[in-house]
Design a protein around this motif. Sequence first.
Motif, PDB file in Angstrom:
ATOM      1  N   SER A 116       5.661 -11.348  -1.353  1.00 50.89           N
ATOM      2  CA  SER A 116       5.035 -11.317  -2.674  1.00 50.89           C
ATOM      3  C   SER A 116       4.746  -9.911  -3.175  1.00 50.89           C
ATOM      4  CB  SER A 116       3.729 -12.115  -2.622  1.00 50.89           C
ATOM      5  OG  SER A 116       3.965 -13.418  -2.170  1.00 50.89           O
ATOM      6  N   CYS A 117       5.118  -8.889  -2.417  1.00 50.22           N
ATOM      7  CA  CYS A 117       4.865  -7.510  -2.853  1.00 50.22           C
ATOM      8  C   CYS A 117       5.533  -7.252  -4.198  1.00 50.22           C
ATOM      9  CB  CYS A 117       5.391  -6.516  -1.820  1.00 50.22           C
ATOM     10  SG  CYS A 117       4.433  -6.434  -0.305  1.00 50.22           S
ATOM     11  N   SER A 118       4.884  -6.462  -5.026  1.00 47.09           N
ATOM     12  CA  SER A 118       5.434  -6.158  -6.351  1.00 47.09           C
ATOM     13  C   SER A 118       6.636  -5.225  -6.274  1.00 47.09           C
ATOM     14  CB  SER A 118       4.354  -5.535  -7.243  1.00 47.09           C
ATOM     15  OG  SER A 118       4.104  -4.192  -6.869  1.00 47.09           O
ATOM     16  N   GLY A 119       6.720  -4.432  -5.212  1.00 44.49           N
ATOM     17  CA  GLY A 119       7.827  -3.488  -5.073  1.00 44.49           C
ATOM     18  C   GLY A 119       7.597  -2.174  -5.794  1.00 44.49           C
ATOM     19  N   LYS A 120       6.402  -1.965  -6.347  1.00 40.07           N
ATOM     20  CA  LYS A 120       6.095  -0.727  -7.064  1.00 40.07           C
ATOM     21  C   LYS A 120       5.831   0.441  -6.131  1.00 40.07           C
ATOM     22  CE  LYS A 120       3.728  -3.117 -10.816  1.00 40.07           C
ATOM     23  NZ  LYS A 120       2.408  -3.363 -11.388  1.00 40.07           N
ATOM     24  N   ASP A 121       5.326   0.135  -4.923  1.00 44.37           N
ATOM     25  CA  ASP A 121       4.868   1.198  -4.045  1.00 44.37           C
ATOM     26  C   ASP A 121       4.994   0.730  -2.595  1.00 44.37           C
ATOM     27  OD1 ASP A 121       2.947   3.831  -4.336  1.00 44.37           O
ATOM     28  OD2 ASP A 121       2.520   2.693  -2.521  1.00 44.37           O
ATOM     29  N   THR A 122       5.403   1.618  -1.714  1.00 43.14           N
ATOM     30  CA  THR A 122       5.557   1.246  -0.303  1.00 43.14           C
ATOM     31  C   THR A 122       4.216   0.947   0.364  1.00 43.14           C
ATOM     32  OG1 THR A 122       5.537   3.566   0.360  1.00 43.14           O
ATOM     33  CG2 THR A 122       7.689   2.552   0.005  1.00 43.14           C
TER      34      THR A 122
END
Length: 192
Positions: A98-104
Motif C-alpha cells: 500500500s506504499c504510495s511510492g513517493k519516498d523510500t
Amino acid sequence: MPTAHLFPSIPPQAHGLYIELMAHAAGLQNDELFAQIITGQVNRIGALPPGLGLSNTEFSALLATHYPGIKLAVNFEIVIADPRALERDDLLALLLESCSGKDTSEQWMAQIVTTACMDRNHLWQDLGLWSREHLSRLMTENFPELAAKNIHDMKWKKFLYKQLCEREGINACRAPSCEYCADYLKCFGPED
C-alpha cells in the motif's frame, strides 16, 4: 522560549530531542513523524524497541537520510524468535503493498508500524506519536490506498487487522491484545 505549548502530550525532557531532530530535518516526507517516533522511543513513550524495529543498518540509514548530522547511540536489542512472525509478515506485506511510492522511507515506516502493531495500546500510542491525528496523517501520506478504505474512521490497528482478515475471508476478526485495552468497548462496540 517555552516549548510546553508546542508539545502538550510529551514530557518536557523530550522537547529538546524533537527540536534537535527537526533542526537537522532534510525536508522529506516523514521527517516530522519520524522525529516524533524517535523522540517517543528514546523517552520510553510508546512500545517501540531501540531502533524502532529496524535493523542497525536501516536505522542508521533513516537517520542519515532524514536528519543528516544527527548521531544517536542506540543499543539494539537481541532478536529473539517471534511467535507472531507470520502475523507480522502478513501485516508488513499489507503495508508494503500500500506504499504510495513517493519516498523510500515508506518502507521503513511500514516496518515501524508493523512493530508497533504487536503491542497492546492504540497504534498512535504504541508508535509514540502525539495524537491519533498524527497517525491518520502517517497512514494517509504513506499508505494512501489503504487509508482511503477506512471510510468509517475505525481505529487504525483494528482496521489493519480487519483488512488482513478480509484477505483470508474471516468475518470475525480481532486486533492483537485488544482484551487488555481500556478502550475495548469503543473499538468493538457499534460503529456510530
